[in-house]
Design an enzyme around this catalytic site. Structure first.
Site, PDB file in Angstrom:
ATOM      1  N   CYS A   1      19.304  65.073  -4.679  1.00 10.11           N
ATOM      2  CA  CYS A   1      19.636  66.091  -5.680  1.00 10.11           C
ATOM      3  C   CYS A   1      20.732  67.027  -5.193  1.00 10.11           C
ATOM      4  CB  CYS A   1      18.401  66.891  -6.054  1.00 10.11           C
ATOM      5  SG  CYS A   1      17.081  65.860  -6.703  1.00 10.11           S
TER       6      CYS A   1
ATOM      7  N   HIS B   1      18.571  70.047 -15.065  1.00  8.64           N
ATOM      8  CA  HIS B   1      18.778  69.472 -13.732  1.00  8.64           C
ATOM      9  C   HIS B   1      19.100  67.969 -13.830  1.00  8.64           C
ATOM     10  CE1 HIS B   1      18.451  68.690  -9.541  1.00  8.64           C
ATOM     11  NE2 HIS B   1      17.158  68.516  -9.449  1.00  8.64           N
TER      12      HIS B   1
END
Lengths: 384, 384
Positions: free
Chosen positions: B83, B332
């Site tokens: 991420c 996200h």
């Protein structure tokens, strides 16, 4: 831009390494490179890898390897450019050192492919092509290369057997490389009679995959000039892309990204094709050897196979290729391949290539191809 | 090392973009950034992405995007750090420019997640953890964060509701961001009563995934000092890793990679926590907001939630966070998130954040986290 030197190399054999996980294989090459360099600490780790996510559901590979290798805390990333990931990682590491942001880095490549069924691996490798317009239509990666080879033979009048020297030479050279996947000489008859995979590509036109890792240690060259002889410099480093899908190219028989990246690398290193003592090219399929030799200025367009037929690619020839076996016989653990090539060039420039040694090698070139010629990185190393 | 400036930004909304493929989403952000910069050509494209291989069997993403965006031929690679891929791509692009190898690059992030079933996405996200010792044992990514949050509450005596301000603030800020995934204010009661996911993490502790892309254009700063006011400089850029598996950490409640990368970034930028006007932190889960604030010096160890409870994270507070909604409400899209953060800091430093504008913002920080704190990149931008 400050110049970057390679002061350490490490590699594992290319093999089916059933007893080792990807982190173990990677750690082995990384630590070997550090030991070779006489270093224990680095500022960054750049990991070339294509398939760890798809095949083993492991991303965050930079972190995994830093952690496993006892370098927890060190900055680490994965770099992906399909089968060109290895050389791309070296190029990222080189720029990190050249920028001054880092003083000493490991650039490496690793791939673990044996644990997956062959059908899964074939599907995964298609991720290097255009997923929507090539892979999803059912054309595998070898299929794409078969289309290119067939067109090449049609366009320039070559027979399949004319490509035999590429494979025969690679296998012969691999006999002296303990890290090679295949230790088996082949002859013209073996080549001609090999099992067909995707016409006209047969088993001996294609490179074997495998598990393996290779690594190099990079530092700024300036402070080392007094201490190390020979000092291996990255004198040229360049990359270019082409259309991801072959059908989008004006001429599918011309590797424009090889031409462009080698043109830039020659200019940076202030050398030309005539100065290159050996060329580790990306012979994933024999057709790719011909196309690379042409795009990089070693043969006229459509005349690549002639270099093989005339013996010019042999260790004793004008432009030795696949000197340690190439992808064809050293093997092709995809994301690691570009780093194996660089490691092998360094071995040659150090005079450490054993029975594969190219006499007097001082300028070596390596070219790593991602996709069907869509992402290509060219490096030129010089021994000072 | 020559300093690098951000002269262009682009982003797509974070949403379920069913009508667009990954290349279209990426191209939109890339071209928007180029238009914003007033440039048409670049020397390199650095693409942060985590999941395109696993979810859509498309690797070689750099090539795909260069090709689609009309930049065929331009060097392009994918950079992966789970991420944290987006910020890692920016850091690679920055080093390429800083080295002098390139003059102008696009660094970007893209992720396409909606097309995959939720179970597949959850499994894919676990690739950020240790595949052998975490994911294969059945612990999902939210599960890992739940273990951390539970331990934190036990260790420091916080109640679940004490984390509410992180989520409430993010949702409130996102109301003014047209690119945010969620436009919905929430209150304390909503937070408390939200559906449980992995105790103690409920739906409103967790950030939504999504499809999206963001991009920045980077050039050397030196030649621009006369022309651009304000000139946005990358004054600090650093990354660090930690153990990939949480169980290998001495203290699972301390983000050592956040502490280390922010320490380096502060030193490079010659600023400290007191100088930071806003902080785009990685609030994938509310516990991560607390841990980041502590590791970066904004709160004492174990006291992160206090900043929320005392209103210090509000736009008017001492250290505004998630000023455009953060991961929690902007959304996200994992490999793109780090670039959204940087784009949002640039908006603030340019005074273009509309109703989210932090008055007088001149120094902004962004921190992107890969894995459960295992790979962290911190950037500090300054408007000159």
């Amino acid at each position: 831009m400050r110049q970057v030197a390679i002061i350490g190399i490490g590699q594992t054999p290319v093999a089916e390494q059933w007893d080792k996980s990807i982190r173990e294989i990677a750690g082995e090459a990384l630590l070997a490179a550090l030991a070779d360099a006489g270093r224990e600490e680095v500022d960054g780790i750049f990991v070339g890898n294509m398939l760890s996510g798809i095949l083993t559901n492991q991303e965050n590979l930079g972190t995994l390897i830093a952690d496993w290798a006892g370098l927890r805390g060190v900055e680490a990333v994965k770099v992906e450019a399909a089968c060109g990931s290895g050389a791309a990682a070296i190029r990222m590491g080189m720029m990190a050192v050249a920028s001054g942001a880092m003083e000493c880095v490991v650039a490496m490549g690793v791939e673990k492919m044996s644990e997956s069924p062959m059908s899964e691996t074939t599907a995964a490798l298609a991720a290097a092509a255009d997923a929507d317009f090539e892979a999803d239509e059912g054309v595998s990666f070898v299929g794409i290369n078969a289309l290119i080879m067939r067109r090449y033979m049609h366009e320039y009048g070559w027979k399949h057997t004319d490509f035999a020297p590429f494979s025969i030479t690679a296998h012969a050279n691999a006999m002296h490389n303990p890290n090679a996947r295949l230790h088996e000489t082949i002859n013209q008859k073996d080549y001609t009679q090999a099992r067909m995979i995707a016409d006209p590509i047969n088993l001996l036109d294609a490179s074997p995959t495998g598990d393996g890792a290779a690594a190099v240690v990079l530092v700024a060259a300036d402070r080392l000039r007094q201490d190390r002889k020979p000092l291996i410099i990255i004198a040229g480093s360049a990359a270019a892309t082409d259309s991801i899908a072959v059908h989008d190219r004006h001429d599918p028989l011309w590797l424009s990204a090889a031409a462009e990246s080698s043109r830039k690398a020659y200019a940076q290193a202030q050398v030309g094709p005539a100065d290159i003592d050996l060329f580790e090219l990306h012979d994933a399929f024999s057709i790719m050897s011909a196309l690379s030799l042409e795009a990089c200025g070693f043969a006229e367009r459509g005349q690549g196979p002639r270099l093989g037929l005339e013996g010019e690619i042999l260790p004793s020839g004008r432009i030795p290729i696949a000197t340690r076996g190439g992808l064809k016989a050293r093997g092709h653990p995809v994301g690691a391949t570009g780093v194996y090539q660089i490691v092998e060039v360094v071995e040659q420039l150090r005079g450490q290539a054993g029975d594969n040694q190219i006499a007097g090698a001082r300028v070596g070139m390596a070219q790593n191809i991602g996709g069907s010629g869509s992402n290509i990185v060219t490096h030129i190393l010089i021994a000072e």
